[in-house]
Design an enzyme around this catalytic site. Structure first.
Site, PDB file in Angstrom:
ATOM      1  N   SER A 103       6.239  44.906  -0.450  1.00  9.43           N
ATOM      2  CA  SER A 103       7.124  44.713   0.800  1.00  9.43           C
ATOM      3  C   SER A 103       6.904  43.354   1.247  1.00  9.43           C
ATOM      4  O   SER A 103       7.564  42.865   1.885  1.00  9.43           O
ATOM      5  CB  SER A 103       6.483  45.726   1.850  1.00  9.43           C
ATOM      6  OG  SER A 103       4.989  45.124   2.037  1.00  9.43           O
ATOM      7  N   HIS A 123      11.414  47.416  -3.400  1.00 12.22           N
ATOM      8  CA  HIS A 123      10.779  47.783  -2.344  1.00 12.22           C
ATOM      9  C   HIS A 123      11.427  49.046  -1.647  1.00 12.22           C
ATOM     10  O   HIS A 123      12.410  48.979  -0.953  1.00 12.22           O
ATOM     11  CB  HIS A 123      10.844  46.432  -1.094  1.00 12.22           C
ATOM     12  CG  HIS A 123      10.227  46.807   0.095  1.00 12.22           C
ATOM     13  ND1 HIS A 123      10.723  46.268   1.107  1.00 12.22           N
ATOM     14  CD2 HIS A 123       9.329  47.752   0.301  1.00 12.22           C
ATOM     15  CE1 HIS A 123       9.863  46.790   2.223  1.00 12.22           C
ATOM     16  NE2 HIS A 123       8.996  47.531   1.855  1.00 12.22           N
ATOM     17  N   GLU A 167      15.241  47.786  -1.065  1.00 12.95           N
ATOM     18  CA  GLU A 167      15.556  46.407  -1.076  1.00 12.95           C
ATOM     19  C   GLU A 167      14.995  45.758  -2.490  1.00 12.95           C
ATOM     20  O   GLU A 167      14.159  46.213  -3.299  1.00 12.95           O
ATOM     21  CB  GLU A 167      14.278  45.600  -0.440  1.00 12.95           C
ATOM     22  CG  GLU A 167      14.736  45.184   1.262  1.00 12.95           C
ATOM     23  CD  GLU A 167      13.961  44.348   1.922  1.00 12.95           C
ATOM     24  OE1 GLU A 167      14.322  43.425   2.494  1.00 12.95           O
ATOM     25  OE2 GLU A 167      12.578  44.651   1.726  1.00 12.95           O
ATOM     26  N   ASN A 226      11.006  42.493   6.214  1.00 15.78           N
ATOM     27  CA  ASN A 226       9.863  41.974   6.758  1.00 15.78           C
ATOM     28  C   ASN A 226       9.804  40.826   7.296  1.00 15.78           C
ATOM     29  O   ASN A 226       9.096  40.432   8.237  1.00 15.78           O
ATOM     30  CB  ASN A 226       8.815  42.505   5.847  1.00 15.78           C
ATOM     31  CG  ASN A 226       8.395  43.686   5.862  1.00 15.78           C
ATOM     32  OD1 ASN A 226       8.480  44.586   6.938  1.00 15.78           O
ATOM     33  ND2 ASN A 226       7.659  44.260   4.676  1.00 15.78           N
TER      34      ASN A 226
END
Length: 703
Positions: free
Chosen positions: A418, A439, A451, A489
């Protein structure tokens, strides 16, 4: 099949032919045969030709290519073509008034306006592989061409309400069981339709739906249906309007119900929610397209997958592949951990079966596709390897070193990370071109977002393979370049920063969460942290601590909670406390005391803060970082960022994602508010250069 006795092109998207005494009107507007202006014109001409030709006793409508008809052409919404004569309603009226039987011969799909076209026909048959339904609520609309009035008359109010409110599509065999179609066939649908018309008595076998009286309400509970629509429901406005229209079908003759439905459709069409949902619809389709890879680049073949790690993420990833019929080796180094993982997979499938989303046979089939193993050497059989071990670079490098030695040439080596640097990981192996980040979001077998993180050395065909595999397993892939936290993130960091600062400045976790959930987020930041585990963010903060700018403000609240062993639901306490075996958050005075103590020690003045400021601080922090990401080239397009936050982080789809939301506010207004926050709160709020550039250019969008 009778030979063609006449053929003509009625428009660029409609072909007309006669086969014996049957007129065949073929929709030729790929890829979905959308009901655009040229198709409507041609369809109207075809019905008129059939009506005036005494040699024609019946009509069959059939689609060219992959399906019958996917409904309205969303690309034409808001353009003159959308309202050009004849309208969809006028064409359907023409079909309804034709004094000859009309059979809709459905293959592939009949969705939305496509199924409404079938509903106005006298008969409907479908190939068993077809998908049928009225999913308009998914884009913030309702069936606007008779669906809410005709479907209840065809299959009963209760079943129709369930399908329309939820936008549910069903396979043809189920549609036949419900009565949505007259027959489900294995043969070519045109052959089947012509044979169906040869059946004696077909012309008068059943009354047209429009001749039927309003259906009884039956078991339909309209009040309960409305209660199920929560404020955070993705398409709540459309669902409520659809419920109203279905209820009206039980009360009004169709001559009154159709105009009411159409008026509701037009109101929704211009609503901010529907526009945002249409933006989301197209954004999800665009996200899978890689701008700088030639279309000639072919994905590598992927038939078998290996997943390393049988924890929560690894098991969810294995299920995501098995759910799409792909064989998976689930590999662990510890027998007890592997057994726990397989038990988790079984419990998840049993829970799905209990909700009647799978039957016992399907559960067994999917379980059979997941092969547990303690032998890493089985990786040698895999075309794609997904590493899902602990989020630590040293641990992942150790796994990749072993994969490098075992995996066959050409295998894609993917890391489910992540935040960690894919380039650093790729440099640790002899085949950096084969390395990519995938991800997944937890729970991986449920969440739509994936992702796809391209490294500086990642081969184009590895990217193409990853995007293709994502679509194969029903994920929405978004391509990202490497940076701390990638797209999602990285943006989450300033969002959480402002939420944490708001605590110190006077708010409580429940007040911040409530304001953002009222705005439409599925879950506020502190409830989300408790669910995910505070220790995950703590580990990232400790990893980044050596490079943190100590001259900038830093909130210690989360760190203090972690130091006290409060990691969220898993420990029974985080920002909230939780009773044993309960996920219900309860405000905790201990947390408020910690917040006050941190604020006092760091010299933060506490004050009263409005919900509007809470929303602006958190949302515009997302937007500003999103603009930086776009300006840095990490994301391909602004709409990709919207997809990440809608499908991965619970951003309300009816607001279109953070970047679209900023555009609805106006970029100049967004810049003004950010500059106000910069003056009040300092360097964190420096406007993104791309935002300043777009405003200076007078642009209204980021792209």
């Amino acid at each position: 099949m009778p030979p063609i006795t006449h053929t003509s092109e009625l428009s660029s998207t409609v072909h007309y032919e006669t086969r014996g005494d049957v007129a065949v009107i073929r929709l030729t507007n790929p890829p979905v045969n959308g009901l655009g202006d040229t198709l409507r014109t041609g369809l109207a001409a075809g019905i008129a030709a059939a009506a005036t030709d005494d040699a024609v006793r019946a009509v069959t409508l059939v689609g060219e290519g992959k399906g019958f008809c996917g409904g309205a052409d969303l690309r034409q919404f808001g353009t003159p073509a959308a309202t050009a004569q004849p309208t969809v309603s006028e064409v359907l009226q023409q079909i309804r008034d034709l004094a000859k039987p009309v059979v809709a011969a459905i293959h592939g799909f009949a969705l939305g306006g496509g199924y409404e076209l079938a509903l106005v026909c006298s008969h409907r048959i479908a190939h068993r592989d077809a998908t049928i339904g009225l999913p308009e609520v998914d884009v913030g609309l309702l069936p606007g061409a008779g669906g809410t009035q005709r479907l209840p008359r065809l299959i009963g109010t209760d079943a129709a309400l369930e399908l329309i409110q939820n936008g549910t599509t069903v396979p043809a065999p189920r549609a036949a069981e419900l009565g949505m179609i007259d027959a489900c066939v294995d043969d070519d649908v045109l052959d089947a339709a012509l044979a169906y018309l040869d059946d004696t008595g077909v012309a008068g076998a059943q009354p047209r739906l429009d001749d039927l009286p309003p259906p009884a309400a039956g078991d339909a509970d309209f009040a309960a249906a409305r209660r199920r629509v929560r404020p955070s429901t993705r398409n709540g406005v459309a669902q409520l309007a659809a419920i109203d229209c279905v209820e009206a079908a039980t009360q009004l003759p169709i001559e009154e119900g159709l105009p009411l439905e159409r008026a509701s459709f037009l109101r929704l069409l211009e609503s901010t929610e529907a526009k945002a949902l249409r933006h989301t619809f197209f954004a999800e389709k665009q996200a899978a397209k890689v701008l700088d890879i030639d279309r000639s680049v072919q994905p590598r073949p992927v038939e078998r997958i290996a997943v390393i790690g049988a924890g929560t993420m690894g098991t969810g990833i294995a299920m995501a592949f098995a759910n799409s019929g792909l064989a998976v080796d689930l590999i662990e180094q510890d027998r007890a951990a592997l057994e726990r993982g397989i038990e988790l997979v079984q419990r998840n499938y049993e829970a799905t079966a209990a909700k009647r989303r799978l039957d016992a046979v399907q559960v067994e089939q999917r379980l059979a596709l997941i092969t547990p193993s303690l032998d890493l050497d089985v990786v040698a059989q895999a075309d794609l390897v997904v590493e899902a071990v602990f989020e630590d670079m040293a641990v992942k490098k150790d796994v990749f070193a072993k994969l490098d030695a075992i995996a066959k040439p050409g295998a894609v080596l993917a890391s489910n990370t992540s935040r960690l640097d894919i380039d650093e990981l790729a440099r640790s192996v002899s085949r950096p071109r084969d390395v990519i980040g995938l991800h997944f979001f937890s729970p991986a077998h449920v969440m739509k977002l994936l992702e796809v993180v391209r490294g500086e050395s990642t081969a184009d065909d590895v990217i193409a393979t990853s995007m293709a595999v994502a679509r194969l397993i029903n994920k929405v892939p978004v391509l990202s370049k490497v940076c701390e936290g990638f797209i999602g993130n990285r943006m989450l960091t300033p969002y959480r920063r402002e939420a944490d600062f708001l605590l110190e400045e006077g708010m409580t976790p429940e007040r911040v969460d409530r304001a953002l959930e009222t705005f439409g987020l599925a879950m506020g930041p502190f409830r989300m942290s408790d669910l995910a585990g505070l220790d995950i963010g703590w580990a990232a903060r400790k990893r980044l601590a050596p490079t943190r700018d100590t001259s900038l403000r830093y909130s210690r609240v989360a760190d203090v909670l972690c130091e006290a062993g409060r990691f969220g639901q898993k420990t029974g306490a985080g920002y909230y406390r939780y009773a044993e075996d309960s996920r219900k958050p309860v405000a905790d005075p201990v947390v408020e005391q910690i917040i006050r103590q941190c604020a006092e020690e760091d010299g933060v003045e506490r004050r009263e803060i409005t919900d509007a400021e809470i929303v602006d601080r958190c949302m515009l922090a997302l937007v500003n970082e999103g603009a930086r990401i776009l300006g840095d080239g990490v994301a391909q397009r602004a709409s990709d960022i919207d997809v990440v936050y809608i499908d991965g982080y619970g951003f309300p789809a009816y607001r279109g994602g953070p970047m679209y939301y900023a555009e609805t506010l106006g970029l100049a207004e967004v810049l003004r508010r950010i500059q106000t926050f910069e003056a009040a709160h300092g360097a964190y709020w420096a406007p993104a250069p791309l935002l300043e550039q777009r405003v200076a250019e007078g642009k209204e969008s980021f792209d």
